[in-house]
Design a protein around this motif. Structure first.
Motif, PDB file in Angstrom:
ATOM      1  N   GLY A  58      30.569  -5.571 -28.728  1.00 17.87           N
ATOM      2  CA  GLY A  58      29.946  -4.733 -27.718  1.00 17.87           C
ATOM      3  C   GLY A  58      29.824  -3.286 -28.123  1.00 17.87           C
ATOM      4  N   ARG A  85      32.324  -6.508 -23.617  1.00 22.16           N
ATOM      5  CA  ARG A  85      31.329  -5.589 -23.078  1.00 22.16           C
ATOM      6  C   ARG A  85      32.067  -4.471 -22.338  1.00 22.16           C
ATOM      7  NH1 ARG A  85      29.017  -8.382 -26.062  1.00 22.16           N
ATOM      8  NH2 ARG A  85      27.161  -9.683 -25.727  1.00 22.16           N
ATOM      9  N   GLY A 121      28.659  -6.430 -17.047  1.00 20.51           N
ATOM     10  CA  GLY A 121      29.170  -7.715 -17.522  1.00 20.51           C
ATOM     11  C   GLY A 121      28.601  -8.908 -16.785  1.00 20.51           C
TER      12      GLY A 121
END
Length: 249
Positions: A58, A85, A121
């Motif tokens: 990420g 993320r 997310g």
């Protein structure tokens, strides 16, 4: 009749409260149009992480090559978790927000930060079977009085319609503070820190887990917790944080 009047009464009450206690920015305290939001200046101060980024870690890329890519760091040292993320880089406004939530008892910030995490997310949450917060050791939880990761996990789970189970993972080792430690030292510090209780294994077996934390630094905590979850029966683990440390190239 009385039930029908309740929403109108609530709206009037909220309006009066807004006159007495006008909504303020969760970042700087300045005036805003709505409660639990950021003003324009603080919003501009957040460095959001958006594609293009490494599909595993990420971490953002400087150049968009028009296709999903994995960073050299993820190839050289693959994480235990499948994907990570985060909403923003851990600096300036984002760092202040996390610090206030974590150390200043600003639980009201969890709603705004959790909502941003749910959006960032959404892909991971959509594929998850259960949301699990990174747990605190019981002594640290007693001292701090709340687990900020749990507060964020609850908001993300509710917004995505997913169950949140904080009892699938526990922290059994009281680790030293991670601040100032190298990547290797962080990994050593967290060895054996997490485990899945025997009673929780049937609930975890075969589940894809979305692991929630406030900050992702080197990934040592996420790796240690993910390893324990997979050993405990999870099929895979994804990680979602509000902020992550990004090394500038």
């Amino acid at each position: 009749m009385l039930q029908a009047a309740f929403p109108a009464v609530a709206r009037i009450g909220n309006a009066l409260a807004g006159l007495v206690y006008p909504p303020s920015c969760i970042g700087c305290g300045g005036g805003t149009g709505e409660p639990h939001t950021l003003c324009g200046k603080c919003w501009a101060g957040i460095r959001f992480i958006e594609r293009p980024y490494c599909e595993r870690l990420g971490t953002p890329f400087a150049v968009d090559l028009g296709m999903p890519l994995v960073s050299p760091a993820a190839i050289a040292d693959p994480p235990v978790f499948a994907r990570a993320r985060a909403v923003a880089r851990y600096d300036d406004t984002a760092g202040k927000l996390v610090h206030r939530l974590k150390y200043s008892d600003r639980l009201d910030l969890a709603r705004a930060l959790g909502a941003m995490m749910a959006r960032a997310g959404a892909e991971l949450a959509g594929e998850a079977d259960v949301v699990v917060p990174v747990p605190l050791h019981r002594l640290r939880l007693w001292w701090r009085r709340f687990n900020q990761s749990m507060e964020l996990a609850r908001i993300v789970a509710e917004s995505q319609g997913k169950p949140c189970d904080p009892f699938l993972l526990e922290r059994v080792k009281r680790t030293s503070p991670q601040v100032g430690l190298s990547r290797h030292q962080r990994a050593e510090n967290l060895q054996g820190a997490f485990k899945v209780p025997e009673s929780a294994r049937p609930r975890l077996k075969g589940k894809r887990v979305l692991l929630l934390d406030d900050v992702l630094t080197t990934g040592a905590t996420a790796n240690a917790a993910s390893r324990a979850l997979i050993r405990g029966g999870a099929s895979a683990v994804d990680v979602l944080a509000f902020a992550r440390v990004v090394a500038e190239s």
